[in-house]
Design an enzyme around this catalytic site. Structure first.
Site: not given
Length: 470
Positions: A209, A211, A256
């Site tokens: 995502h 980050y 993830r």
């Protein structure tokens, strides 16, 4: 502006299948959902030296942070309410929300932080869950999207990005040095030890995502040990996992992962998402170089590396909610600062399912969670069961849907009809609210948030945002 059929209006499986055919996409879907079928089967998650964890079923809560912790990083009553709902969800696995490893890595001033002073509070949070639920705590540094105080963004990045740097309100982002990254690796390892102390079964070393952990994967031009070839671009992730294995050998490690990425999009004509550049785009990990295509060659190589490190649990995601939300969490209604979807959201769902199927098929020793499914709405259980039955995924993760309808898995497992009043319609208020500095929650469907004063503030913000787009 393109308009698509909303899933809620596809009131039969025949209508859904016909529409998928019109779109030219394939999404596996079962005719009937068996309460005692594939989604109800126990799941064994094997992870390196940490051994095996048994989840009672194939449903999972995905990480959903709420901009609603205390300013010192401890859980608030709002956080505890959310986790109580996770406990009552009936899911076999709870993948806990993003928790910063240090204060300057927070994505918002009220994000949870794990350190020596908060570990007991995180332990108390974990204790609110059902003992049968396997638990994961997501460890993160928000990197480019760090906003640790009300003063505004304070981004820390891995490399200078030709498109994303210009989106930072405060000007040029600070590129972290190798020494600073070495220190951050040690902080991740230490916080993982604390998470183990707090009673979590796994930690997630977040690599999705946009980050920090995800940005490393596209640091092709960064010199030194943390960039360049895939070995360098994965050094941060591998070093953390290796350190966790040494310091907490009985703690499971999960990741993830954004399996693929696209070029950043922006609102074009009529507010529809448009690639920010049409030139070849080499900075998308898992991309084909065009900026809008998928090539999982390096993704498979990374998953092989993770397998060698003993990582047995991966959640399959994609892209970033900041610059390509349509590939990461397909929605009919975008957040107020976003763009209208450039494709039918079901196309985004199908793309992510296809990528998930590919990695699950080639990495059979890894437990793979499917994500990005909330847009399926009423048909989510039918698709989820089909994915698990076919081996496309080992478990079905719920994010936005959990905010509006936390007990959906419990209802499915008990053979009850779904409560259509609570089904997430992807209104995106749970995203628009934090983008405007408010706590996140399902304002349209959760009576608790409907009654809060933030709902009035949210309505005003949405009205202002709509006026700006005219």
């Amino acid at each position: 502006m393109p308009r698509f059929k909303q899933v809620k209006n596809l009131i039969s499986l025949a209508a859904l299948r016909d529409y998928l055919g019109d779109l030219g996409i394939d999404i596996p879907i079962d005719e009937e959902v068996d309460p005692a079928g594939a989604l109800a089967r126990p799941m064994e998650i094997t992870d390196g030296s940490a051994g095996t964890h048994a989840a009672p079923n194939r449903w999972a809560v995905l990480p959903m942070e709420g901009w609603d912790g205390d300013t010192d990083g401890r859980p608030s009553d709002l956080v505890r309410r959310r986790w109580d709902r996770f406990a009552a969800s009936g899911t076999g696995l709870v993948w806990g929300e993003a928790t910063a490893v240090r204060p300057d890595g927070r994505a918002n001033p009220r994000q949870l932080v794990l350190n020596e002073s908060t570990v007991d509070d995180l332990a108390a949070l974990r204790d609110r869950l059902d003992p049968s639920q396997v638990t994961v705590l997501q460890l993160t540094h928000s990197g480019r999207y760090a906003r640790p105080t009300a003063a505004g963004p304070a981004p820390k990045t891995v490399y200078q990005h030709p498109l994303l740097d210009a989106r930072v309100d405060s000007g040029a982002a600070e590129v972290l040095t190798d020494d600073e990254l070495d220190e951050l690796v040690e902080q991740f390892i230490h916080r993982a030890v604390l998470a183990h102390q707090a009673g979590f079964d796994f930690v997630d070393v977040k690599a999705c995502h946009g980050y920090l952990g995800h940005e490393f994967l596209s640091a092709f031009d960064r010199p030194g040990p943390y960039g360049g070839d895939l070995e360098g671009r994965t050094r941060f992730l591998q070093s953390i996992i290796t350190g966790i294995r040494a310091k907490a050998p009985t703690l499971g490690v999960a990741v993830r992962l954004s399996l693929f990425d696209f070029v950043p999009h922006t609102a074009g004509l009529s507010g529809v998402g448009t690639p920010e550049t049409l030139d070849p785009y080499p900075l998308a990990f898992g991309g084909d170089g065009s900026g809008v295509g998928v090539d999982l060659t390096e993704t498979h190589q990374l998953l092989d590396m993770l397998g060698e490190l003993g990582v047995g649990l991966v959640c399959a995601s994609a892209g970033s909610p900041y610059y390509v939300p349509h590939i990461q969490r397909p929605a009919y209604f975008p957040p107020s600062d976003g763009y209208q979807p450039p494709e039918d959201p079901l196309v985004g769902v199908a793309r992510l399912i296809a990528a998930t199927a590919e990695i699950a098929g080639q990495h059979s020793d890894t437990t793979v969670l499917a994500a990005g499914l909330s847009y399926l709405q009423e048909w989510l259980p039918n698709v989820g069961q089909a994915l698990v039955t076919a081996g496309i995924a080992d478990a079905v993760g719920l994010g936005r849907m959990i905010l509006s309808y936390p007990h959906l898995p419990a209802d499915v497992l008990a053979g009850r009809e779904l409560d259509r009043r609570l089904i997430c319609r992807t209104f995106s208020d749970c995203t628009t609210a934090p983008r405007s500095g408010l706590i996140s929650g399902c304002y349209p469907l959760d009576d608790f948030y409907k009654q809060r004063e933030e709902r009035i503030q949210l309505a005003a913000f949405k009205k202002e945002a709509k006026a700006r787009l005219r």
